[in-house]
Write a protein that holds these residues in place. Structure first.
Motif, PDB file in Angstrom:
ATOM      1  N   ARG A  67      -3.254  -7.068   0.628  1.00 55.54           N
ATOM      2  CA  ARG A  67      -2.746  -5.786   1.109  1.00 55.54           C
ATOM      3  C   ARG A  67      -1.447  -5.493   0.383  1.00 55.54           C
ATOM      4  O   ARG A  67      -0.598  -6.375   0.215  1.00 55.54           O
ATOM      5  CB  ARG A  67      -2.478  -5.842   2.611  1.00 55.54           C
ATOM      6  CG  ARG A  67      -1.825  -4.574   3.130  1.00 55.54           C
ATOM      7  CD  ARG A  67      -1.365  -4.695   4.549  1.00 55.54           C
ATOM      8  NE  ARG A  67      -0.667  -3.469   4.925  1.00 55.54           N
ATOM      9  CZ  ARG A  67      -0.784  -2.903   6.102  1.00 55.54           C
ATOM     10  NH1 ARG A  67      -1.567  -3.438   7.020  1.00 55.54           N
ATOM     11  NH2 ARG A  67      -0.120  -1.808   6.377  1.00 55.54           N
TER      12      ARG A  67
ATOM     13  N   ASP B  27      -8.072 -12.094   0.226  1.00 54.25           N
ATOM     14  CA  ASP B  27      -7.754 -10.907   1.013  1.00 54.25           C
ATOM     15  C   ASP B  27      -6.351 -10.456   0.627  1.00 54.25           C
ATOM     16  O   ASP B  27      -5.427 -11.269   0.610  1.00 54.25           O
ATOM     17  CB  ASP B  27      -7.826 -11.242   2.504  1.00 54.25           C
ATOM     18  CG  ASP B  27      -7.897 -10.006   3.359  1.00 54.25           C
ATOM     19  OD1 ASP B  27      -8.922  -9.310   3.272  1.00 54.25           O
ATOM     20  OD2 ASP B  27      -6.928  -9.740   4.074  1.00 54.25           O
TER      21      ASP B  27
ATOM     22  N   THR C 151     -10.779  -7.054  -0.145  1.00 60.12           N
ATOM     23  CA  THR C 151     -11.361  -8.313   0.313  1.00 60.12           C
ATOM     24  C   THR C 151     -12.425  -8.706  -0.699  1.00 60.12           C
ATOM     25  O   THR C 151     -13.266  -7.881  -1.062  1.00 60.12           O
ATOM     26  CB  THR C 151     -11.997  -8.155   1.711  1.00 60.12           C
ATOM     27  OG1 THR C 151     -10.972  -7.815   2.638  1.00 60.12           O
ATOM     28  CG2 THR C 151     -12.663  -9.433   2.160  1.00 60.12           C
TER      29      THR C 151
ATOM     30  N   LEU D 160      -7.950 -14.166   7.071  1.00 60.42           N
ATOM     31  CA  LEU D 160      -9.024 -14.290   6.086  1.00 60.42           C
ATOM     32  C   LEU D 160     -10.335 -13.835   6.730  1.00 60.42           C
ATOM     33  O   LEU D 160     -11.179 -14.642   7.089  1.00 60.42           O
ATOM     34  CB  LEU D 160      -9.114 -15.749   5.613  1.00 60.42           C
ATOM     35  CG  LEU D 160      -9.656 -16.015   4.221  1.00 60.42           C
ATOM     36  CD1 LEU D 160      -8.922 -15.236   3.151  1.00 60.42           C
ATOM     37  CD2 LEU D 160      -9.588 -17.493   3.901  1.00 60.42           C
TER      38      LEU D 160
ATOM     39  N   GLY E 279     -13.044 -12.650   5.720  1.00 53.85           N
ATOM     40  CA  GLY E 279     -14.293 -12.999   5.050  1.00 53.85           C
ATOM     41  C   GLY E 279     -14.955 -14.241   5.625  1.00 53.85           C
ATOM     42  O   GLY E 279     -16.147 -14.468   5.400  1.00 53.85           O
TER      43      GLY E 279
ATOM     44  N   HIS F 145      -5.869  -2.045   0.066  1.00 57.64           N
ATOM     45  CA  HIS F 145      -6.450  -3.236   0.684  1.00 57.64           C
ATOM     46  C   HIS F 145      -7.639  -3.704  -0.154  1.00 57.64           C
ATOM     47  O   HIS F 145      -8.367  -2.881  -0.713  1.00 57.64           O
ATOM     48  CB  HIS F 145      -6.963  -2.916   2.094  1.00 57.64           C
ATOM     49  CG  HIS F 145      -5.930  -2.347   2.999  1.00 57.64           C
ATOM     50  ND1 HIS F 145      -5.241  -3.114   3.899  1.00 57.64           N
ATOM     51  CD2 HIS F 145      -5.458  -1.089   3.158  1.00 57.64           C
ATOM     52  CE1 HIS F 145      -4.396  -2.350   4.568  1.00 57.64           C
ATOM     53  NE2 HIS F 145      -4.516  -1.118   4.137  1.00 57.64           N
TER      54      HIS F 145
END
Length: 183
Positions: free
Chosen positions: A113, A111, A125, A29, A31, A123
């Motif tokens: 993918r 998040d 975020t 994560l 972020g 991807h």
């Protein structure tokens, strides 16, 4: 003076999870950002994981150790398929931080993918700041970060990448203290 960006100790757990201590940016994560603290993760079933990240955010200018901003983040991850073939990974978390003893930020982090074959992947975020009561200049729920990109691998050494980003400064006291003026 030495700058330490990443220094951690990691121990695997019996169920396949792990315990991590030190300074790091959690891959699961990102972020969350830099952490001076811990992360623990446990496997809860086929492709499901639960985890917690906690500790202190380093000073935002020089990344010096600081105890001004404690935080905790709980998260859940799901994984399906096989990387490099048909694959999906998604992690959602809830970040709660305090600044100088008061609730400062509550944010939803996501998040993701997706691999669509051996050469093509997507991807993203996302950070959504929830109105935690620390907001002074903006009210309500805000999309503060959205990064989306696609990647196509031409070879093992060359790839093409394209995407779009959205970023705005979160409306919390820890961020406002970095500004030399109020806008």
């Amino acid at each position: 003076r030495p700058n330490v960006y990443r220094l951690m100790f990691q121990r695997p757990l019996e169920d396949g999870g792990f315990l991590r201590l030190g300074r790091f940016v959690p891959v699961e994560l990102p972020g969350v950002g830099y952490v001076d603290g811990f992360q623990g993760e446990t496997i809860r079933g086929e492709g499901w994981r639960l985890g917690v990240i906690g500790g202190f955010k380093p000073d935002r200018i020089g990344l010096d150790a600081s105890v001004d901003e404690p935080f905790v983040t709980g998260y859940a991850s799901v994984e399906a398929g096989r990387r490099g073939a048909s694959y999906y990974s998604g992690t959602v978390g809830l970040l709660s931080s305090y600044y100088e003893g008061q609730m400062d930020r509550l944010a939803l982090l996501l998040d993701q993918r997706a691999d669509l074959g051996p050469r093509f992947s997507l991807h993203s975020t996302t950070e959504v700041d929830l109105d935690s009561g620390a907001a002074e200049t903006r009210d309500g729920v805000r999309l503060t970060r959205q990064d989306v990109f696609a990647e196509y691998r031409l070879s093992s050494a060359l790839g093409l990448r394209a995407g779009a980003d959205h970023w705005e400064r979160p409306d919390n006291q820890a961020e406002r203290d970095l500004l030399a003026f109020e806008d």
